[in-house]
Design a protein around this motif. Sequence first.
Motif, PDB file in Angstrom:
ATOM      1  N   ASN A 556       0.751  -1.349   0.046  1.00 35.91           N
ATOM      2  CA  ASN A 556      -0.090  -0.019   0.029  1.00 35.91           C
ATOM      3  C   ASN A 556       0.735   1.386  -0.308  1.00 35.91           C
ATOM      4  N   ASN A 558       0.317   4.193   0.005  1.00 34.08           N
ATOM      5  CA  ASN A 558       0.264   5.030   1.246  1.00 34.08           C
ATOM      6  C   ASN A 558       0.282   5.052   1.988  1.00 34.08           C
ATOM      7  N   GLU A 559       0.744   3.977   2.681  1.00 32.29           N
ATOM      8  CA  GLU A 559       0.702   3.481   4.429  1.00 32.29           C
ATOM      9  C   GLU A 559       2.501   3.488   4.536  1.00 32.29           C
ATOM     10  N   TRP A 560       2.154   4.404   5.585  1.00 32.19           N
ATOM     11  CA  TRP A 560       4.513   3.955   6.340  1.00 32.19           C
ATOM     12  C   TRP A 560       4.400   3.700   7.832  1.00 32.19           C
ATOM     13  N   GLU A 561       5.418   3.298   8.276  1.00 34.06           N
ATOM     14  CA  GLU A 561       5.218   2.547   8.853  1.00 34.06           C
ATOM     15  C   GLU A 561       6.881   3.004  10.085  1.00 34.06           C
ATOM     16  N   ARG A 577       8.561   3.057   4.118  1.00 28.90           N
ATOM     17  CA  ARG A 577       7.620   3.184   2.910  1.00 28.90           C
ATOM     18  C   ARG A 577       8.268   3.122   1.845  1.00 28.90           C
ATOM     19  N   ARG A 797       1.772   2.143  12.580  1.00 30.98           N
ATOM     20  CA  ARG A 797       1.177   2.394  10.930  1.00 30.98           C
ATOM     21  C   ARG A 797       0.376   3.424  10.640  1.00 30.98           C
ATOM     22  N   ASN A 799      -1.632   5.754   7.903  1.00 26.68           N
ATOM     23  CA  ASN A 799      -2.625   5.967   6.524  1.00 26.68           C
ATOM     24  C   ASN A 799      -2.946   7.386   6.184  1.00 26.68           C
ATOM     25  N   ARG A 808      -6.281   6.258  10.320  1.00 25.82           N
ATOM     26  CA  ARG A 808      -5.128   7.221   9.894  1.00 25.82           C
ATOM     27  C   ARG A 808      -4.002   6.532  10.496  1.00 25.82           C
ATOM     28  N   GLU A 810      -2.959   2.558  12.691  1.00 21.57           N
ATOM     29  CA  GLU A 810      -2.904   1.848  13.702  1.00 21.57           C
ATOM     30  C   GLU A 810      -1.692   1.574  14.531  1.00 21.57           C
TER      31      GLU A 810
END
Length: 833
Positions: A556, A558-561, A577, A797, A799, A808, A810
Amino acid sequence: MESHTRANNTRISSNKNRVILAFIIGSSSSLLWEELPSLGFLASLLLIALLIVLLPGLTAAMAKYSSALKILFSFTLGVIWTASVGHWQGYWQLPKQYYQQTVTLEGEVSSLVDHTKQSRFTLNVHSLNNEKVGIGGLDIRLSWYQPEWQVQQGDRVRFSVKLKPPHGLANEHGFLYQQWLFANNIKATGYVRKDSGNALLEHGNSLRQGLLNRIQSYQLPHGRWLLALTLGYRGGLEPEDWTVLQNTGTAHLIAVSGLHLGLVAGFLYILLSLCAWPLQRFIAQYQINYHVFCLVACLVGSLGYAYLSGMALPTIRAWLMLLVIFTLLCFRLHWSLIRKVLACLAICIVIFPLSLYSLSLWLSFSAMFTLCFLFWRWPVSKSYEESGIYGVLTRSKTIFIFTLRMQAMLALFMLPIVAWQMNTLSISAPVVNLLAVPYVSFLLLPVSLLAVLFESLQVLMLSDEPWLQELTETLFLIADYLAQWLVSGLYLVSNSELSLGAEQNVFLSASIPSFPTIVWFLLLLASLMLLLPKLPFSKFWIGLLLIPLMSFGRVNQNEWELSVLDVGQGLSVMITRNKATLLYDTGAAYPGGFNMADAAILPMLKGKGIPKVEQLVISHWDMDHSGSYSKLRQSIAIEQLITPDNQRCQVGKNWFWQGLTIIPLWPPKPELLQELLGTYELAELSDNNQSCVLKISDGMSSVMLTGDIEKDVELALLRLYRDEPELLKADVLIAPHHGSRSSSSENFIAAVAPDYVVFSSGFMNRWKMPHQDVVARYEEHGAKLFNTADSGMVRFRFNPTGLASENRLEIKTVRQDIRKFWYNNIPELGARM
């Protein structure tokens, strides 16, 4: 009539197998429990099971369900057995008052001690603070950083130590030390303190320790490999050696297991059979069952080898399997191969229930079940019409071909299992094992064991006969020469590439990302179904089982951790990401060789399938933040290094990375320092206060990384951004200086106003970070707090495209969410000594 009897026997045998399998499944279900069932629930469960099976009325009424009831009863017994063991282990944890206090232990050193490395050993404690412990003692893992004398296995000692509960780093990927401690029944860890009361009470006389010392005295170039193969001591192997073994799929060769014990038993049987030829008349005259005598002698001989290798759980399991097989042979009982494997696994669970939580158990029995499947799917032909020498050659050819096919198929079938656990796919493993297994089995192992046998004679006789010493040295030199060929070949394959044409070369082993267990299970199920002879539907539909595997790799964008790794008392934060990584600090490294690159960072990168670090930020050069930098640089490519020294981390030098805005908030240009710090002397600017402070934002959410800044710099930050207070605000804050009392001032917390705060600290660290006053200040501001010492790694995480604010972000922690298993979170119920 005969066919009916055979069918009935087959049905009875199948039912017995199901009963044993039900017990195994019931016991193994504990691997997935988040908490132990209560004692009251277990008692009720046992009572209901006994009523159903034992009451005559119920039994008569449910006679047609007798098989199902037996299976259910066996499953219930498995659940009760492992749950009871779990409660027993919790019951025998040491009380809290013994932790972080100096206590006096008396006991016996039970593990081998290598004096060429840092002294770490297991002590079987007989008394604690002069109070006797329970029967069997307590096993405690100790470190002795500056030993006053050389401890040996078998020594009875008295030490002053500081203890901690069994605890280890808890990251999403990598070795779970706490689970290893639990599986090996280690009740606590600690270190020996310098004290006049430390004493050697009685010198031990361990044959294994004597052999280790003597073999090391030969200074063989590949002695560490011989020690692993013969004594089961693998502490001498370097990290590079383990990498090679993983890349080539040959780690099982240097772990004393069923293969090695079976070979020893086989060699002894052949030797004793040859000795029987001149004694045939004597054997016939006295009607001696020489076959049984040989089996018992082989069992005793293999037990001696098991003792030399340390009687580790994998070795004991292998010997128990030999015991079962030899017992069946002695009493001429005929069990199917699958019955033998199931019975051995059930016996191991009953005798060594904690081995359920060790990886070695499941790797060993995965190989055994694979062999069962291979024997069932491709049975060995037993019809030999030829006789004489031609018949012998034909049978030998058939057995040889079957052995090669079995070895190749076994290596092939074990690939996904090893890949699941090790995140390494070895393309070369089947071919390497096809060559290495017979080489080790018929050359290296016999010569090595013969050398150890002669060395043992010298140790036991306490004398060095010149001819025996010379013979032993010669055998060890030959063994070392043979080991050199093996090791050179493994290193060559591990570092080789396979050419696929112009500019298309791939390594013969590769790291693969970590997939969920269910994905691997579906892949294994699909493989087995493809190999089955007939199915009631087209095998084309089996491809549906591969959909999770093919779809799992999607990213994904759009997501970054942001992952705050559990690195003990230190800091390492990983931002990922689009399969790219920015790493902030590397955690510590220690004189004994233990470092956070190997323990936490590299396994995380490997598990995520990330081959390099695009940007590495070193906040400052304190050991707990940068100690593992050298090891990390040696092990993986780092494209860009950013430190306060090279001025890449300086106020005003913002940069963009993977769509994220990265703003250095500190340090400023040198000419602004005096103005911002006020009365603070510029010359006194410590390493902590030179930390690179970053704010990372995706436009919706933001994170602040603070290194080890203290209150003076926090005040300076408030002055620097008094006209732009929004720059200091962040949703997630990595607490300055691990929650030290010298940081996290009231005004700084109010300015950042974080929703979430993470303390990266060591478990029961001696500085008692995070400080209670600091924790209270954050709680007063309504922040939710995490501590890696308690929760393990913390993963955020983000979003930014989430429609609702709750979508947005997690948040998951390893101990409470990702690996929420009861054996990783054992409550301290207190010991009963």
